[in-house]
Scaffold this active site. Structure first.
Site: not given
Ligand code: PMP
Length: 410
Positions: A128, A205, A208, A231
């Site tokens: 991400h 990270d 998910q 999430k």
């Molecule tokens: N890492 C992953 C794998 C994600 O799916 C997300 C959110 N889509 C993030 C990081 C970032 O999370 P946030 O926007 O809640 O900070």
């Protein structure tokens, strides 16, 4: 609506939960399949947040009056709950805005002292943007190099290749536990052992993974773990950075202000111990209370039961969508709750727009993973992700919606 194949129903049914009634934000007949972007909230969480403002509200860590002292106890009880939830110690839990802020905290606090000119940071193709951009910024600042581990043909991080890419100059490996696009799950203990053997730290990270699987920091063996409350059935604006105690205590503060100090003069500042050293300013009090309620809710349902529920729905979704002519599925068979797909060469935005008209909410776009899109040879995908409140009916509605997409586009 298409009838579900009976066989698929029989496979899925014994493992399915029936929790839709606990989600007031998900009306009957609406298939919300975008939990990977953000989860809908159980009533227990909404009520806890309302109670935090309507009954219990006061600041934390400062007030001498009883209300504030009680709120401080609740705030720190939430930290204890997070620690238990992930098999860690409370003084290793830093409250942040979300996974993005957690990773930026590590990059900006730990990074400059530990990663220097000529050093290497190892990522993977499926990351991400929030696990790419902070490292690119750090690399540019200190003169380090970013290496990128490839994926297998299935869409898993190629762990053999990744491990072979950890050199003595690699100071950090930073990878997703579960891909937000492909749902692929990385073998963190294996990668952690390899990183440790070569003297590199491992940041995971877990954005998910935290809503989908039982976590135990000791068993994973990583050094940093980041996730977002929203999430995990909790509110937005609150997240967690876990860092191994010895690493966290040695890290310098990254933001200055109230609450993170011991003593302040104009000449010299002494800082509080971690985790408060990393929590400058009045925190997101109601967010922390809401996150605690979300963890309590998940624990009451049982994370293993949630995992089995999502696995059954994901298998059903793969079978249903895979049977539709022209639908291409991305990612491995054993994906965790998340399925990206394409319908012929129809643009994913058109797919998602037509699905929306049939009461099905999916995400379409690059999912903040542009390097992965390039790797897949697409600019975007449609993505369906399942959650506690979903049922086989939602999957049937998705499949029926995709048949409509095919009819409209001939
Ligand atoms: N890492 C992953 C794998 C994600 O799916 C997300 C959110 N889509 C993030 C990081 C970032 O999370 P946030 O926007 O809640 O900070």
């Amino acid at each position: 609506m298409t009838a579900l194949p009976l066989a698929a129903h029989r496979v899925a049914a014994p493992r399915l939960l029936d929790l839709a009634g606990e989600f007031p934000g998900v009306p009957e007949g609406w298939a919300y399949l975008d939990a990977a972007a953000t989860a809908q909230k159980p009533k227990a969480v909404i009520d806890a947040i309302a109670r935090a403002y309507a009954q219990d509200y006061a600041t934390v860590h400062r007030g001498v009056y009883q209300r504030s002292a009680r709120m401080t106890e609740r705030f720190e009880a939430a930290r204890d709950a997070v620690a238990r939830f992930i098999g860690a110690r409370a003084d290793e839990i830093v409250f942040v805005r979300g996974a993005t802020e957690a990773i930026n905290l590590v990059a900006q606090s730990w990074g400059p002292g530990q990663v220097g000119a000529g050093d290497r940071i190892l990522l993977s193709v499926l990351e991400h943007h929030s696990n790419i951009v902070p490292w690119r910024m750090l690399a540019d600042r200190v003169g380090a190099t970013i290496d990128v581990a490839p994926l297998t043909a299935e869409g898993q991080i190629d762990e053999e290749a990744l491990i072979a890419m950890i050199t003595p100059a690699t100071k950090l490996v930073a990878i997703a536990h579960v891909s937000n696009v492909l749902g692929s799950v990385a073998d963190i203990p294996r990668i952690a052992a390899a990183a440790r053997a070569r003297g590199a730290k491992l940041l995971v990270d877990g954005c998910q993974a935290a809503p989908r699987m039982v976590l135990d920091m000791g068993a994973l063996g990583c050094d940093f773990y980041a996730f977002s409350g929203h999430k995990l059935y909790g509110p937005t604006g609150i997240g967690v950075l876990w860092a191994r105690s010895d690493i966290l205590q040695a890290m310098p503060p990254w933001q200055g202000g109230g609450a993170m100090i011991e003593e302040v003069t104009f000449e010299r500042i002494s800082y509080a111990a971690a985790p408060l050293r990393f929590e400058a300013g009045t925190p997101h009090i109601a967010g922390v209370i809401g996150l605690h309620a979300a963890i309590d809710w998940v624990e009451q349902v049982g994370m293993s039961a949630l995992e089995a529920h999502e696995a059954a729905l994901t298998a059903l979704m793969r079978a249903e969508l895979g049977a539709i002519p022209g639908v291409r599925l991305f990612g491995p068979e054993a994906s965790a709750g998340i399925l990206s797909f394409a319908v012929g060469d129809i643009h994913p935005h058109d797919v998602a727009t037509i699905l929306d008209e049939t009461g099905v909410a999916v995400r379409a776009g690059h999912h903040c993973a542009q390097p992965l899109m390039r790797h897949l040879g697409v600019t975007a995908t449609a993505r369906a992700s399942v959650s506690a409140h979903n049922s086989p009916d939602d999957i049937a509605r998705l499949a029926a919606g995709l048949q409509k997409v095919r009819r409209i586009f001939g």
